[in-house]
Design a protein around this motif. Structure first.
Motif, PDB file in Angstrom:
ATOM      1  N   LYS A  58       0.835  -1.211   0.000  1.00 14.33           N
ATOM      2  CA  LYS A  58       0.000   0.000   0.000  1.00 14.33           C
ATOM      3  C   LYS A  58       0.866   1.255   0.000  1.00 14.33           C
ATOM      4  O   LYS A  58       1.881   1.296   0.689  1.00 14.33           O
ATOM      5  N   ASN A  79      -4.564  -2.309   0.923  1.00 11.33           N
ATOM      6  CA  ASN A  79      -5.639  -1.870   1.823  1.00 11.33           C
ATOM      7  C   ASN A  79      -6.718  -1.046   1.151  1.00 11.33           C
ATOM      8  O   ASN A  79      -7.802  -0.908   1.702  1.00 11.33           O
ATOM      9  N   SER A 224       5.910  -5.407  10.462  1.00 17.21           N
ATOM     10  CA  SER A 224       7.341  -5.070  10.510  1.00 17.21           C
ATOM     11  C   SER A 224       7.899  -5.064  11.937  1.00 17.21           C
ATOM     12  O   SER A 224       9.007  -5.533  12.171  1.00 17.21           O
ATOM     13  N   GLY A 241       5.270  -4.379   5.504  1.00 17.70           N
ATOM     14  CA  GLY A 241       5.327  -3.270   4.555  1.00 17.70           C
ATOM     15  C   GLY A 241       6.579  -2.436   4.732  1.00 17.70           C
ATOM     16  O   GLY A 241       7.533  -2.516   3.949  1.00 17.70           O
ATOM     17  N   SER A 242       6.599  -1.613   5.786  1.00 16.88           N
ATOM     18  CA  SER A 242       7.646  -0.595   5.912  1.00 16.88           C
ATOM     19  C   SER A 242       9.046  -1.188   6.046  1.00 16.88           C
ATOM     20  O   SER A 242      10.010  -0.550   5.615  1.00 16.88           O
ATOM     21  N   ARG A 248       5.907   4.956   5.053  1.00 15.75           N
ATOM     22  CA  ARG A 248       4.856   5.386   4.128  1.00 15.75           C
ATOM     23  C   ARG A 248       4.565   6.862   4.296  1.00 15.75           C
ATOM     24  O   ARG A 248       4.559   7.377   5.403  1.00 15.75           O
TER      25      ARG A 248
HETATM   26  C1  LIG Z   1      -0.061  -1.453   6.542  1.00 14.31           C
HETATM   27  C2  LIG Z   1      -0.419  -2.803   7.075  1.00 14.31           C
HETATM   28  C3  LIG Z   1       0.574  -3.747   7.348  1.00 14.31           C
HETATM   29  C4  LIG Z   1       2.064  -3.490   7.202  1.00 14.31           C
HETATM   30  O1  LIG Z   1       2.507  -2.750   8.283  1.00 14.31           O
HETATM   31  P1  LIG Z   1       4.090  -2.425   8.470  1.00 14.31           P
HETATM   32  O2  LIG Z   1       4.172  -1.972   9.867  1.00 14.31           O
HETATM   33  O3  LIG Z   1       4.421  -1.377   7.468  1.00 14.31           O
HETATM   34  O4  LIG Z   1       4.819  -3.681   8.230  1.00 14.31           O
HETATM   35  C5  LIG Z   1       0.168  -4.996   7.785  1.00 14.31           C
HETATM   36  N1  LIG Z   1      -1.139  -5.306   7.948  1.00 14.31           N
HETATM   37  C6  LIG Z   1      -2.116  -4.415   7.699  1.00 14.31           C
HETATM   38  C7  LIG Z   1      -3.519  -4.812   7.914  1.00 14.31           C
HETATM   39  C8  LIG Z   1      -1.785  -3.132   7.281  1.00 14.31           C
HETATM   40  O5  LIG Z   1      -2.762  -2.246   7.072  1.00 14.31           O
END
Ligand SMILES: *Cc1c(COP(=O)(O)O)cnc(C)c1O
Length: 250
Positions: A58, A79, A224, A241-242, A248
């Motif tokens: 995302k 998302n 993360s 993600g991060s 982000r």
């Molecule tokens: C954004 C998101 C993640 C990833 O989060 P990070 O802390 O960047 O790894 C995981 N699960 C959901 C549901 C998210 O919205």
């Protein structure tokens, strides 16, 4: 979120040199995350293949997704539909598996049923029933996790652990859906003991389902900051993600 949000990620994107260095950084961070997963599995006496990495893309571009996919990553999470649909389109032709992990409004279920392989964020019967009715007949059943509000935070989506069993039975009875397990996002904590306690409560939900005769195989927990605690408590999917793409910017 505007559709054009997907083309803006952090870091330079102009010019071949910048793009190449972005790809090098992504490869390094992906390798580091895979190492963390491997170490956490070893510490928990689990085989590394029992945990799969869902890369949460995302706010990041299709170019970033394709760079990570070229390194062998197959599963990606999104998302926001307005951002995800053009990105999925831009990555068409690659054998990627797309997971919807964001809050779901009932008037947005059709494109989710049509374009995704998994949904992690179902929290009420109406959403499950609409996804089943709208799943195109030619596609495999939609893999589905029920989102649980494990820390009982009023602002978070997800159903209570008690309501989850009722919802799981409804999902299991719908042939267009395949009940896989639960997803949860506990209240953030820096304390590994508190992280594990929250994830243990998620695991207990799955165990309760099994006692009821259901056959879930998925615990979608850990991001993360807390993937080690999640793996210690039985995570089968960590959503990261991060740690791969960087911070982000919304
Ligand atoms: C954004 C998101 C993640 C990833 O989060 P990070 O802390 O960047 O790894 C995981 N699960 C959901 C549901 C998210 O919205």
């Amino acid at each position: 979120m505007a559709v054009d949000g997907m083309t803006s990620g952090p870091g330079p994107t102009d010019g071949h040199g910048d793009r190449a260095s972005r790809h090098v950084a992504l490869a390094e961070r992906l390798a580091r995350v895979r190492e963390r997963i491997g170490r956490a599995c070893a510490a928990a006496d689990r085989r590394a293949e029992t945990v799969s990495l869902l890369v949460v893309s995302k706010t990041f571009s299709a170019d970033d997704v394709l760079a990570v996919a070229a390194l062998g990553q197959r599963d990606f999470g999104e998302n926001y539909l307005s951002e995800a649909l053009p990105k999925i389109e831009q990555c068409a032709g690659r054998p990627l598996v797309w997971h919807f992990i964001g809050p779901i409004q009932s008037n947005k279920t059709r494109p989710i049923a049509e374009h995704f392989d998994w949904v992690h964020s179902v929290d009420r019967p109406k959403i499950a029933e609409r996804l089943a009715a709208q799943r195109p007949p030619g596609l495999a059943p939609l893999n589905l996790c029920i989102q649980i509000n494990i820390s009982a935070e009023p602002t978070k989506s997800g159903c209570s652990p008690a309501d989850a069993l009722t919802l799981a039975r409804i999902v299991a009875a719908l042939p267009e859906l395949r009940l896989r397990g639960v997803m949860a996002i506990p209240a953030p904590s820096d304390d590994p003991v508190a992280q594990r306690a929250a994830f243990a409560r998620v695991r207990q939900v799955i165990e309760q389902w099994r006692a009821d005769g259901l056959r879930p195989d998925t615990l979608s927990i850990g991001m993360s900051a807390d993937l080690e605690a999640a793996i210690a408590e039985g995570a089968t999917i960590v959503r990261v993600g991060s740690a791969i793409f960087g911070a982000r910017e919304f």
